[in-house]
Motif scaffolding. Structure first.
Motif, PDB file in Angstrom:
ATOM      1  N   UNK A   1       7.272  -3.317 -11.014  1.00 36.10           N
ATOM      2  CA  UNK A   1       8.321  -2.283 -10.924  1.00 36.10           C
ATOM      3  C   UNK A   1       7.816  -0.932 -10.440  1.00 36.10           C
ATOM      4  N   UNK A   2       6.499  -0.697 -10.517  1.00 38.59           N
ATOM      5  CA  UNK A   2       5.949   0.598 -10.093  1.00 38.59           C
ATOM      6  C   UNK A   2       5.608   0.648  -8.607  1.00 38.59           C
ATOM      7  N   UNK A   3       5.779  -0.460  -7.922  1.00 42.88           N
ATOM      8  CA  UNK A   3       5.429  -0.490  -6.504  1.00 42.88           C
ATOM      9  C   UNK A   3       6.412   0.380  -5.703  1.00 42.88           C
ATOM     10  N   UNK A   4       5.897   1.048  -4.686  1.00 42.30           N
ATOM     11  CA  UNK A   4       6.756   1.852  -3.821  1.00 42.30           C
ATOM     12  C   UNK A   4       7.634   0.914  -2.996  1.00 42.30           C
ATOM     13  N   UNK A   5       8.896   1.222  -2.874  1.00 44.25           N
ATOM     14  CA  UNK A   5       9.815   0.341  -2.149  1.00 44.25           C
ATOM     15  C   UNK A   5       9.692   0.489  -0.640  1.00 44.25           C
ATOM     16  N   UNK A   6       9.117   1.590  -0.173  1.00 46.42           N
ATOM     17  CA  UNK A   6       8.956   1.814   1.261  1.00 46.42           C
ATOM     18  C   UNK A   6       7.577   1.296   1.674  1.00 46.42           C
TER      19      UNK A   6
ATOM     20  N   UNK B   1       0.804  -1.226   0.000  1.00 42.31           N
ATOM     21  CA  UNK B   1       0.000   0.000   0.000  1.00 42.31           C
ATOM     22  C   UNK B   1       0.833   1.270   0.000  1.00 42.31           C
ATOM     23  N   UNK B   2       2.131   1.144   0.255  1.00 46.02           N
ATOM     24  CA  UNK B   2       3.000   2.308   0.217  1.00 46.02           C
ATOM     25  C   UNK B   2       3.286   2.908   1.586  1.00 46.02           C
ATOM     26  N   UNK B   3       4.163   3.912   1.588  1.00 44.63           N
ATOM     27  CA  UNK B   3       4.712   4.461   2.820  1.00 44.63           C
ATOM     28  C   UNK B   3       3.706   5.242   3.669  1.00 44.63           C
ATOM     29  N   UNK B   4       2.781   5.973   3.032  1.00 42.13           N
ATOM     30  CA  UNK B   4       1.846   6.785   3.803  1.00 42.13           C
ATOM     31  C   UNK B   4       0.872   5.904   4.575  1.00 42.13           C
ATOM     32  N   UNK B   5       0.344   4.868   3.920  1.00 41.00           N
ATOM     33  CA  UNK B   5      -0.514   3.921   4.624  1.00 41.00           C
ATOM     34  C   UNK B   5       0.283   3.151   5.670  1.00 41.00           C
ATOM     35  N   UNK B   6       1.555   2.903   5.378  1.00 41.44           N
ATOM     36  CA  UNK B   6       2.415   2.220   6.344  1.00 41.44           C
ATOM     37  C   UNK B   6       2.526   3.025   7.634  1.00 41.44           C
ATOM     38  N   UNK B   7       2.746   4.332   7.499  1.00 42.37           N
ATOM     39  CA  UNK B   7       2.862   5.197   8.666  1.00 42.37           C
ATOM     40  C   UNK B   7       1.555   5.223   9.450  1.00 42.37           C
ATOM     41  N   UNK B   8       0.443   5.352   8.760  1.00 42.52           N
ATOM     42  CA  UNK B   8      -0.854   5.418   9.434  1.00 42.52           C
ATOM     43  C   UNK B   8      -1.169   4.113  10.166  1.00 42.52           C
ATOM     44  N   UNK B   9      -0.892   2.990   9.510  1.00 38.95           N
ATOM     45  CA  UNK B   9      -1.128   1.682  10.128  1.00 38.95           C
ATOM     46  C   UNK B   9      -0.272   1.500  11.377  1.00 38.95           C
ATOM     47  N   UNK B  10       1.017   1.796  11.256  1.00 36.10           N
ATOM     48  CA  UNK B  10       1.937   1.548  12.372  1.00 36.10           C
ATOM     49  C   UNK B  10       1.692   2.518  13.535  1.00 36.10           C
ATOM     50  N   UNK B  11       1.483   3.790  13.228  1.00 32.96           N
ATOM     51  CA  UNK B  11       1.206   4.770  14.279  1.00 32.96           C
ATOM     52  C   UNK B  11      -0.101   4.443  14.995  1.00 32.96           C
ATOM     53  N   UNK B  12      -1.106   4.035  14.235  1.00 34.35           N
ATOM     54  CA  UNK B  12      -2.397   3.685  14.825  1.00 34.35           C
ATOM     55  C   UNK B  12      -2.279   2.460  15.712  1.00 34.35           C
ATOM     56  N   UNK B  13      -1.519   1.458  15.257  1.00 37.00           N
ATOM     57  CA  UNK B  13      -1.332   0.248  16.055  1.00 37.00           C
ATOM     58  C   UNK B  13      -0.627   0.562  17.374  1.00 37.00           C
TER      59      UNK B  13
END
Length: 231
Positions: free
Chosen positions: A63-68, A22-34
């Motif tokens: 190849x277009x997937x965000x690496x973070x 899902x990419x870095x922004x969703x990653x931050x929201x998921x982890x911070x929320x958890x």
């Protein structure tokens, strides 16, 4: 691979992690929320930031997937063929729940571990300005986990907070749970928020809006809510 951009990775000790792509922004929201949910005593999935190597299978496949990205600790879900057979505590849950006159109170007294978090996750969706509530998952060991927190902190807290249907189902007990959550939120400070939203060195987040500021608005709302209610 699990679906278009979903992948499961395994460590050498057998530990499994889910990557949704899902990419870095969703990653931050998921982890911070958890982090926030766990600090309130809610049983949420744990996760870790990851950077996908250029030659990793998810990148080679897309190849277009965000690496973070984010790796979420994988939970083996409860299936239809439980090893406890007819004694499975989940097998009759729906019938007992439907029959209960006070459904929130029923969940509070239920033997299934953390099942009251079902109510809490929907109250937290209001408090944390979520586009939609987090989901719930029952593990093989009959424990409820709160999952899919990436929609949290989309906007400021919902007002009125009583918009969740649990207040219509059983107002007094749901309000008691809400008071407790707001009290716990009031004990969180800005330093805690900084920890919840910390981004490790080398990890890049495409932050579309400030999760830290929205989290601060949640704490402010919780304190004001208690004050307005005379608690």
């Amino acid at each position: 691979m699990e679906g278009k951009d979903f992948w499961i990775g395994r460590e050498t000790d057998g530990t499994k992690w889910l990557m949704k792509g899902s990419g870095s922004f969703y990653a931050l929201r998921e982890r911070a929320s958890a982090y926030l949910l766990q600090s309130l005593g809610i049983n949420s999935q744990s996760s870790a930031f990851i950077i996908l190597p250029e030659k990793s299978l998810p990148v080679v496949n897309n190849p277009n997937i965000e690496r973070y990205q984010l790796a979420i600790r994988y939970i083996d879900e409860h299936g239809e063929n439980c090893n406890q057979g007819e004694k499975c505590p989940l097998s009759k849950l729906n019938d007992h729940f439907k029959e209960a006159s006070k459904k929130v109170s029923f969940l509070e007294a239920c033997s299934i571990k953390n099942i009251i978090d079902w109510v809490k996750l929907e109250v937290m969706a209001c408090l944390c300005g979520a586009n939609e509530p987090s989901e719930r998952l029952f593990s093989e060991k009959h424990t409820l986990y709160v999952i899919d927190n990436e929609q949290m902190f989309s906007t400021t807290p919902s007002n009125p907070i009583t918009c969740t249907e649990w207040f219509e189902i059983e107002y007094d007990t749901t309000m008691k749970i809400t008071f407790d959550l707001c009290k716990r939120l009031s004990n969180i400070n800005n330093r805690d928020i900084e920890i919840f939203t910390t981004i490790p060195k080398g990890y890049v987040v495409n932050e579309i809006w400030s999760i830290q500021k929205l989290m601060e608005s949640t704490l402010k709302f919780a304190k004001q809510f208690l004050k307005n209610m005379g608690v």
